[in-house]
Design a protein around this motif. Structure first.
Motif, PDB file in Angstrom:
ATOM      1  N   THR A  75      17.486-139.748  46.926  1.00  0.00           N
ATOM      2  CA  THR A  75      16.070-140.101  47.017  1.00  0.00           C
ATOM      3  C   THR A  75      15.565-140.516  45.646  1.00  0.00           C
ATOM      4  OG1 THR A  75      15.189-137.899  46.520  1.00  0.00           O
ATOM      5  CG2 THR A  75      15.779-138.358  48.820  1.00  0.00           C
ATOM      6  N   CYS A 113       9.402-139.897  51.671  1.00  0.00           N
ATOM      7  CA  CYS A 113       9.698-139.114  50.465  1.00  0.00           C
ATOM      8  C   CYS A 113       9.868-140.017  49.255  1.00  0.00           C
ATOM      9  CB  CYS A 113      10.907-138.210  50.689  1.00  0.00           C
ATOM     10  SG  CYS A 113      12.532-139.000  50.676  1.00  0.00           S
ATOM     11  N   VAL A 138      19.367-135.251  50.169  1.00  0.00           N
ATOM     12  CA  VAL A 138      18.936-134.798  51.492  1.00  0.00           C
ATOM     13  C   VAL A 138      20.072-134.976  52.482  1.00  0.00           C
ATOM     14  CG1 VAL A 138      17.288-135.113  53.377  1.00  0.00           C
ATOM     15  CG2 VAL A 138      16.541-135.444  51.008  1.00  0.00           C
ATOM     16  N   PHE A 141       8.743-130.458  54.017  1.00  0.00           N
ATOM     17  CA  PHE A 141       9.699-131.425  53.477  1.00  0.00           C
ATOM     18  C   PHE A 141       8.975-132.411  52.559  1.00  0.00           C
ATOM     19  CE2 PHE A 141      11.868-135.482  53.473  1.00  0.00           C
ATOM     20  CZ  PHE A 141      13.189-135.134  53.257  1.00  0.00           C
ATOM     21  N   ARG A 196      10.027-139.029  57.570  1.00  0.00           N
ATOM     22  CA  ARG A 196       9.898-138.234  56.340  1.00  0.00           C
ATOM     23  C   ARG A 196      10.851-138.736  55.251  1.00  0.00           C
ATOM     24  NH1 ARG A 196      11.371-132.914  59.651  1.00  0.00           N
ATOM     25  NH2 ARG A 196      10.263-134.209  61.161  1.00  0.00           N
ATOM     26  N   LEU A 197      11.953-139.376  55.666  1.00  0.00           N
ATOM     27  CA  LEU A 197      12.905-139.893  54.684  1.00  0.00           C
ATOM     28  C   LEU A 197      12.338-141.104  53.949  1.00  0.00           C
ATOM     29  CD1 LEU A 197      16.226-139.574  56.738  1.00  0.00           C
ATOM     30  CD2 LEU A 197      15.474-138.149  54.821  1.00  0.00           C
ATOM     31  N   VAL A 212      21.247-135.294  56.227  1.00  0.00           N
ATOM     32  CA  VAL A 212      20.602-135.787  57.438  1.00  0.00           C
ATOM     33  C   VAL A 212      20.983-134.892  58.612  1.00  0.00           C
ATOM     34  CG1 VAL A 212      20.307-137.733  59.010  1.00  0.00           C
ATOM     35  CG2 VAL A 212      20.607-138.141  56.548  1.00  0.00           C
ATOM     36  N   ASN A 220      16.806-132.703  56.231  1.00  0.00           N
ATOM     37  CA  ASN A 220      15.567-133.342  56.673  1.00  0.00           C
ATOM     38  C   ASN A 220      14.976-132.666  57.908  1.00  0.00           C
ATOM     39  OD1 ASN A 220      17.453-134.450  58.530  1.00  0.00           O
ATOM     40  ND2 ASN A 220      16.217-136.304  58.782  1.00  0.00           N
TER      41      ASN A 220
END
Length: 479
Positions: free
Chosen positions: A317, A337, A323, A431, A333-334, A325, A416
């Motif tokens: 990230t 972020c 993170v 998260f 949310r991915l 998966v 996640n």
């Protein structure tokens, strides 16, 4: 006649108008006389009848009109034409009191025959505008809307600003993914930037890797419609920094953790957070608030192909956290972020994100009530108060710290998703919180962006939920 079309340049083919409102002080030459609308509550009806000629009172009673909210009664004039309309309302300053009238009344020109104060006048005009919305890009309609003379004390700029921005959310969310992918969402942002003289940069495809937005790239790389990050900036650099982030998943299949078809039917609306972010940015710019505005929208499609990201992949990230998966259907949310990490890097004075993030929020609160999360009690209180004042309610859920361990991963900094099914909306908020500094006042809106059923002023389909509340709090803080 004042006919305001959707201003963002996105849906030029729509037959929906912002509103059919007439200038009160400068009517069109040769325009017909406006018909008066008398708003009455159930408690006011008896006194009003007592003050009328006997024939009028008898007519209204014969119609069995009781001033039930939403009910109408037509009083005849010479030759059988309508002379006056009685409209049952819960209260004249109720936001939705007049929202059903544009569609319910025969097409024509009307005025509200009541001494409305500024609040009531503004709400009446806004209700009329929102009740005049129709998404007509793909289906034409011969039925027109009734038009309204602007109420004398209405804050016209505020009404237009709110109505246009609400239309923007509705139009964007209602448009199917065939015509609204990441590129088209970026086009809507560019048109908005052009309207207000803002700067808009779009980072596309593999450039996301070069610019260190790896999570956005990972989620969107499987689609032939390249992922991108939209970055709009407006305002003077010396002003307080307001940053708005919106989830722009233009369609969500669930990825390799594929959704069933029944759950995929509404996934054109999974970019509703982006629609809210752009519309809120529009309200800020239209009002000329003294802020340094930044709007960040990661725009992707989450689809299936040979290079789709996979369960148990470990993603990098922008913040440097890794993170794992746990589920490819928790993709929003991915992408958020990376955008939140970039937003937080500038240490904004206020950071807000919008996302159609979790079904858990809908299970807890239903479709009409967005879930609000915040790391700042004062900010949360301001948003809740603005939601009440604007009749755009929110409900705060906690960022419950002990639930954070549910995101622990054995191979990465975090997962996640949690290993259990409890508190899904809170887990998602926790998260996102990992990518925002404790010092940054931050609020997260988990919104549905959709009306399941039509109500006056709120047709079935895409909807702005939390938009007026957010703007109200921002305007009070920075206005």
């Amino acid at each position: 006649m004042l006919l305001l079309h959707h201003p963002c340049g996105f849906d030029e083919g729509t037959s929906a108008l912002l509103a059919t409102l007439l200038d009160a002080d400068q009517p069109d030459a040769g325009a017909p006389e406006s018909l008066p609308i008398t708003p009455l509550t159930k408690g006011e009806l008896s006194g009003w009848l007592d003050a009328q000629p006997a024939a009028t009172a008898a007519w209204v009673r014969a119609l069995n009109f009781t001033a039930e909210p939403g009910s109408l009664a037509y009083l005849p004039g010479e030759g059988g034409a309508i002379a006056r309309v009685l409209a049952g309302v819960p209260a004249v300053d109720d936001l939705w009191a007049f929202a059903g009238l544009p569609a319910a009344l025969p097409p024509g020109r009307y005025r509200i025959d009541a001494d409305l104060d500024e609040r009531a006048a503004g709400r009446a005009a806004l209700a009329w505008a929102l009740g005049s919305y129709r998404f007509g890009r793909y289906k034409s309609s011969d039925k027109g809307f009734a038009s309204l003379v602007w109420p004398a004390r209405a804050d016209r700029a505020a009404v237009e600003r709110t109505a246009i921005s609400t239309y923007m959310v509705r139009d964007l969310v209602n448009t199917p993914a065939s015509d609204l992918g990441p590129a088209e969402l970026a086009d809507a942002a560019q048109a908005l930037a052009d309207e207000f003289g803002a700067d808009c940069e779009v980072i596309v495809g593999d450039e996301l890797l070069d610019r260190n937005y790896p999570a956005v790239h990972a989620v969107g790389r499987a689609s032939p419609r390249a992922p991108r990050l939209i970055d709009l900036r407006w305002g003077k650099p010396e002003h307080p920094k307001l940053t708005i982030v919106g989830k722009g998943v233009c369609f969500d299949t669930g990825g390799l953790d594929l959704k069933p078809s029944s759950a995929m039917l509404m996934m054109k609306k999974d970019m509703g957070g982006a629609a809210h972010a752009l519309a809120l940015g529009r309200m800020v710019m239209a009002a000329g608030l003294a802020v340094r505005l930044r709007v960040l929208v990661p725009a992707v499609e989450n689809v299936v192909s040979g290079n789709a990201f996979k369960p148990l992949d470990v993603l990098k990230t922008r913040k440097g956290l890794t993170v794992e998966v746990g589920n490819t259907d928790a993709e929003g949310r991915l992408i958020l972020c990376d955008a939140l990490a970039e937003a937080d890097s500038e240490k904004p004075d206020l950071l807000i994100d919008f996302a159609t993030l979790t079904g858990a929020a809908r299970v807890a609160l239903g479709p009409e009530l967005p879930a609000l999360f915040s790391n700042d009690d004062r900010l949360a209180d301001d948003l809740l108060a603005a939601g009440t004042a604007e009749e755009d309610p929110l409900w705060r859920l906690p960022l419950w710290a002990s639930y954070r361990k549910g995101l622990d991963s054995k191979v990465a900094d975090l997962n996640n998703v949690a290993t259990h099914s409890f508190a899904g909306a809170i887990i998602a908020g926790l998260f996102l919180q990992e990518f925002v500094s404790k010092e940054t006042p931050w609020a997260h809106f988990d919104t549905f962006a959709w009306n399941n059923a039509a109500r006056p002023g709120r047709p079935e389909g895409g909807e702005a939920l939390g938009l007026r509340a957010a703007y109200g709090a921002i305007a009070r803080r920075f206005g």
